[in-house]
Scaffold this active site. Structure first.
Site, PDB file in Angstrom:
ATOM      1  N   SER A   1     -11.089   0.262   2.359  1.00 24.27           N
ATOM      2  CA  SER A   1     -10.390  -0.060   3.608  1.00 24.27           C
ATOM      3  C   SER A   1      -9.787   1.213   4.198  1.00 24.27           C
ATOM      4  O   SER A   1      -8.980   1.877   3.543  1.00 24.27           O
ATOM      5  CB  SER A   1      -9.283  -1.088   3.356  1.00 24.27           C
ATOM      6  OG  SER A   1      -9.839  -2.309   2.933  1.00 24.27           O
TER       7      SER A   1
ATOM      8  N   ARG B   1       0.822  -1.208   0.000  1.00 23.13           N
ATOM      9  CA  ARG B   1       0.000   0.000   0.000  1.00 23.13           C
ATOM     10  C   ARG B   1       0.861   1.266   0.000  1.00 23.13           C
ATOM     11  O   ARG B   1       0.543   2.264   0.632  1.00 23.13           O
ATOM     12  CB  ARG B   1      -0.957   0.010   1.191  1.00 23.13           C
ATOM     13  CG  ARG B   1      -1.904  -1.164   1.267  1.00 23.13           C
ATOM     14  CD  ARG B   1      -2.815  -1.246   0.040  1.00 23.13           C
ATOM     15  NE  ARG B   1      -3.674  -2.419   0.148  1.00 23.13           N
ATOM     16  CZ  ARG B   1      -3.341  -3.626  -0.312  1.00 23.13           C
ATOM     17  NH1 ARG B   1      -2.192  -3.795  -0.956  1.00 23.13           N
ATOM     18  NH2 ARG B   1      -4.143  -4.652  -0.165  1.00 23.13           N
TER      19      ARG B   1
ATOM     20  N   GLU C   1      -5.405   8.669   1.723  1.00 23.84           N
ATOM     21  CA  GLU C   1      -4.546   9.821   1.944  1.00 23.84           C
ATOM     22  C   GLU C   1      -5.342  10.961   2.572  1.00 23.84           C
ATOM     23  O   GLU C   1      -6.391  11.352   2.057  1.00 23.84           O
ATOM     24  CB  GLU C   1      -3.944  10.311   0.626  1.00 23.84           C
ATOM     25  CG  GLU C   1      -3.059  11.546   0.780  1.00 23.84           C
ATOM     26  CD  GLU C   1      -2.660  12.143  -0.556  1.00 23.84           C
ATOM     27  OE1 GLU C   1      -1.939  13.156  -0.537  1.00 23.84           O
ATOM     28  OE2 GLU C   1      -3.072  11.614  -1.607  1.00 23.84           O
TER      29      GLU C   1
END
Length: 340
Positions: A235, A164, A333
Site C-alpha cells: 500500500s 501505521r 518511508e
C-alpha cells in the site's frame, strides 16, 4: 566483518529501484550490529538500517554506512496453559514467522499473513491488515542505539504505536535499530473476523484460525500484486483519518465512500476508493503505474530511481486533494540520501 563500497541496493528494496550505498555491511548477529556501529563511529559515518526493503523508497545514492539487519532465529521464551511469548530476530521473514507460529498452535497473527517484509520492520510501520495490527501482539522489542551502541528492551507502552505509526518514525526513534521482537500469542483458537472482506469470505460461520489465515492469503493473492513479479512496496498511501464533521460532509457528497469510525471522534476513509473514483487504476507515467489489481499499490514497471516514483505518487495525491479535499500521506518511508 567486511565493509563493502558502492553497493547496488536494487535487490534490497521491493520497488527494485536503483540505489547505491556508499558503504554496506550485512549483520547476522547483535555482535555484528555492534561491530558495524563501532566501525561507523571510527570512520565518522552515518548509519541507516534496512531489512527486506518492502516499505521503503530508496534514493539514487545513500551516503554513509547502510546496515542490512539480517539476524535470524525464532524461539518460545515463556508460556502458560493459555499463551506463549515468542522471540523473533529482526532478519526473519514476516510471513514465514506467521506460518511458524500458527503451526506451533500459537494464534493471533493470522490476519497479518502474507504481508511482505522482515520482522524487524513490522513494528516501525505497525503493520496491519484485515482488522488487526502487530502492536496488539508486541510484548517488547530489543533495540540498539546507532550512535552509542546502548542495548535495551523496550516495552510495548514505550513504542507509541498508532495507525501505521510508531516511536521509531520519530527523530528520536530513528536512532534505534530493532534487532528482536517478542510477541505474546494465544494457545486458544481465537480469531478476528470483523473486517468486511473477511466477513464476505467466511460468511457467518465460526471460523478457525486456519480458515482465517487461508482466507487472508487468498484475498491478498487475488487483490495485491506479488512484489517478486511486479515490483511494489505494498500500500503506497495511508487511509486518511479525518474529523467526524469532515466525514459527514464527504458522506453527503459521496455516499459510497467507505468510512470507518475510530476512537476520539475520528473517521478513517478509504484511500483506494477515492483513487479508483478518479480512474487512476492502470494509469502510468515514466515506467510507474497504479496497479490494475489494487488502487493503493504503485508498481514499478521500468523506472530506475525514486524521483520517478515520487513524482507519479504526487500526481495521484494531488488529484485526490483537489477532488475530495483530503490529503494522502505515503505509507512507505521515503529515505533521504543524506539523512544525518
Amino acid at each position: 566483518m567486511t565493509i563493502q563500497e558502492l553497493v547496488q541496493l536494487r535487490s534490497f528494496n521491493t520497488l527494485r529501484l536503483s540505489s547505491v550505498a556508499e558503504f554496506f555491511v550485512r549483520a547476522s548477529s547483535s555482535e555484528g550490529v555492534l561491530e558495524a556501529l563501532q566501525v561507523a563511529r571510527a570512520k565518522k559515518l552515518c548509519v541507516r538500517a534496512i531489512g527486506g526493503g518492502s516499505n521503503v523508497i530508496l534514493p539514487p545514492e545513500l551516503s554513509g554506512l547502510t546496515l542490512n539487519v539480517a539476524l535470524k532465529g525464532r524461539t518460545v521464551v515463556s508460556q502458560s496453559s493459555e499463551e506463549a511469548v515468542v522471540r523473533i530476530y529482526a532478519g526473519e521473514d514476516w510471513h514465514e514467522t506467521v506460518v511458524w507460529a500458527h503451526e506451533l498452535g500459537l494464534y493471533g497473527l493470522e490476519n497479518l499473513a502474507l504481508i511482505p517484509g522482515s520482522v524487524g520492520a513490522a513494528p516501525v510501520q505497525n503493520i496491519g491488515a484485515y482488522g488487526a495490527e502487530v502492536a496488539e501482539r508486541i510484548e517488547r522489542l530489543q533495540v540498539i542505539h546507532r550512535r552509542t551502541s546502548e542495548v535495551l528492551w523496550l516495552a510495548n507502552s514505550a513504542c507509541d504505536f498508532a495507525y501505521r505509526d510508531s516511536f521509531f518514525k520519530s527523530s528520536e526513534g530513528r536512532e534505534w535499530i530493532i534487532t528482536a521482537v517478542e510477541l505474546r500469542l494465544s494457545k486458544l483458537p481465537i480469531t478476528n473476523t470483523t473486517y468486511p472482506a473477511l466477513i464476505g469470505a467466511l460468511g457467518s460461520q465460526q471460523a478457525t484460525p486456519s480458515e482465517v489465515m487461508s482466507a487472508v492469503i487468498k484475498i491478498r493473492r487475488a487483490k495485491l500484486p506479488d512484489p517478486q513479479v511486479e515490483p511494489n512496496a505494498g500500500s503506497f498511501f495511508k487511509n486518511p483519518v479525518v474529523t467526524e464533521e469532515k466525514a459527514k460532509q464527504l458522506k453527503e457528497q459521496y455516499p459510497k465512500l467507505p468510512q470507518y469510525p475510530l476512537d476520539g471522534g475520528r473517521v478513517k476513509l478509504s484511500a483506494a476508493w477515492m483513487i479508483d473514483a478518479l480512474n487512476w487504476r492502470g494509469q502510468s507515467q515514466s515506467g510507474v503505474c497504479v496497479s490494475e489489481k489494487h488502487a493503493l499499490v504503485i508498481v514499478n514497471r521500468f523506472a530506475n530511481d525514486s524521483h520517478q516514483v515520487i513524482e507519479f505518487a504526487k500526481k495521484v495525491s494531488f488529484s485526490v486533494s483537489e477532488r475530495f479535499d483530503v490529503q494522502l500521506d505515503l505509507e512507505p518511508e521515503q529515505v533521504a540520501g543524506n539523512e544525518y
